[in-house]
Design a protein around this motif. Structure first.
Motif, PDB file in Angstrom:
ATOM      1  N   ASP A   1      36.565  -8.249 -12.872  1.00  0.00           N
ATOM      2  CA  ASP A   1      35.968  -8.114 -11.540  1.00  0.00           C
ATOM      3  C   ASP A   1      35.462  -9.441 -10.996  1.00  0.00           C
ATOM      4  OD1 ASP A   1      36.452  -5.412 -11.534  1.00  0.00           O
ATOM      5  OD2 ASP A   1      34.455  -4.865 -12.269  1.00  0.00           O
ATOM      6  N   ASP A   2      34.957 -10.322 -11.852  1.00  0.00           N
ATOM      7  CA  ASP A   2      34.288 -11.534 -11.375  1.00  0.00           C
ATOM      8  C   ASP A   2      34.904 -12.837 -11.855  1.00  0.00           C
ATOM      9  OD1 ASP A   2      32.108 -10.100 -10.073  1.00  0.00           O
ATOM     10  OD2 ASP A   2      31.451  -9.587 -12.102  1.00  0.00           O
TER      11      ASP A   2
ATOM     12  N   HIS B   1      34.962 -18.685 -11.463  1.00  0.00           N
ATOM     13  CA  HIS B   1      34.188 -17.720 -10.679  1.00  0.00           C
ATOM     14  C   HIS B   1      33.995 -18.280  -9.277  1.00  0.00           C
ATOM     15  CE1 HIS B   1      31.250 -14.805  -9.401  1.00  0.00           C
ATOM     16  NE2 HIS B   1      30.363 -15.758  -9.180  1.00  0.00           N
TER      17      HIS B   1
END
Length: 387
Positions: free
Chosen positions: A270-271, A281
């Motif tokens: 997700d990140d 990121h």
């Protein structure tokens, strides 16, 4: 103990062609062959080591994965771990590579006097199985052991894989007299040449069966579901293939099992995004935080950590968290985490926010001048927002 480099074992560089690899292996196999070195454990280990190197480097696909990923790319971590190569036995070597000396007349056995017929594998080797294993970034970072249920051919539990109804139904093959091999002598312009081939009567099993097992119909195998533990080293990549020796389909009539080939897939995070050993990121900051500075929490593979954003941070700035990336699959180091800063610009503004932005745009002293310090600009902006 870490395995030695396969090219080093064979005394070759990475540009060596197939002929050079075969020649180098043949030389070492002659030098360390057990028949020339009886009761010599060191020679036996070197013999196995050379065979493992040849097993990988003589196969184009395995060699390409080894060149890219090292031992882990062909399922050979330190100590073997149950993968192909690490568990290679003398039987494996003679059954797989015995014909490398075929041009000298008769394979390993005849080359050294014919003393190794007992190493001949019985029956037919089982086929390989191929599966996919999807891993999270967290699993890739730490390494993981996966338990996978696989439906495959296993040895018949009624006949023990022999394919025979009972022990009285099995007899020694009359053609090869139990060796599983037959020798043929033919005349050539160079004289008589001897070759060794698989027995056509028993297909290499060395035995013939009168009454077949009623459960497996003489095949020695049946389908069943088996749970297999797969140890996956840290740092593997999508597209990498690992292999586990003997975990594929069972062999026919007691033959050796094939291998289990494991193709690695990565689940999206997700990140975080992966870039080799590094993790990336994307951090989004509003204009005020970028201009005034702040502290923010960012996700890492080990949990969230707080980092300091200094005043005047520009969009495109990259912060580095040392050692917060992934380990190299060959234990060559640890990657970092890279934090890419993106200054977020709102698409919709309220009337009050629009007036604020217009006020900032029309004030000349809010425009930083090239080559001069931005400190006064940021101080005035802080005072403006506070006012």
């Amino acid at each position: 103990m870490a395995k030695r480099d396969f090219y080093e074992i064979l005394g070759l560089d990475k540009s060596a062609d197939a002929a050079a690899i075969k020649k180098a292996y043949r030389k070492l196999a002659i030098q360390f062959h057990p028949d020339k070195n009886p009761d010599n454990k060191e020679a036996e280990e070197k013999f196995k080591e050379a065979a493992e190197a040849y097993e990988i480097l003589s196969d184009e696909d395995k060699r390409a994965r080894y060149d890219r990923f090292g031992h882990a790319g062909v399922g050979q971590g330190a100590g073997g771990g149950g993968f192909a190569g690490g568990g290679m036995t003398m039987d494996d070597i003679f059954s797989q590579f015995g014909d490398i000396f075929g041009e000298t007349g008769g394979g390993f056995g005849s080359f050294f006097g014919g003393g190794r017929t007992s190493t001949r594998s019985r029956g037919e080797r089982g086929s390989n199985l191929r599966i996919k294993v999807s891993l999270t970034l967290e699993e890739i970072a730490k390494g993981v052991t996966k338990k996978i249920k696989v439906k495959k051919q296993v040895g018949c539990d009624q006949c023990g894989g022999s394919g025979a109804k009972d022990s009285s139904s099995v007899s020694t093959c009359n053609t090869c007299r139990g060796s599983g091999m037959v020798r043929q002598v033919r005349s050539t312009i160079l004289g008589q040449m001897q070759t060794t081939t698989t027995c056509p009567t028993c297909n290499g099993s060395g035995q013939t069966i009168k009454d077949r097992c009623t459960k497996c119909k003489g095949d020695g195998r049946m389908y069943a579901e088996e749970t297999i533990e797969i140890p996956i080293p840290a740092g593997v990549e999508a597209g990498m293939q690992l292999s586990m020796r003997g975990k594929g389909n069972a062999g026919r009539m007691g033959g050796p099992a094939g291998d289990l080939l494991i193709n690695i897939e990565e689940k999206a995070h997700d990140d975080l995004q992966r870039d080799g050993m590094n993790l990336i990121h994307d951090l989004y900051l509003n204009f005020a935080d970028a201009a005034l500075g702040t502290s923010v929490e960012v996700p890492t593979i080990d949990g969230r950590v707080k980092i300091k954003i200094p005043p005047g941070t520009q969009s495109g700035k990259i912060f580095r968290l040392k050692g917060k990336g992934l380990s190299n699959v060959q234990d060559y180091g640890q990657g970092d985490q890279l934090i890419h800063v993106n200054v977020w610009t709102p698409k919709k503004l309220t009337d009050e926010e629009k007036r604020m932005m217009e006020s900032l745009r029309t004030k000349e002293n809010f425009h930083p001048q090239p080559g001069k310090s931005d400190r006064g600009f940021f101080d005035r902006m802080r005072d403006y927002f506070k006012g």
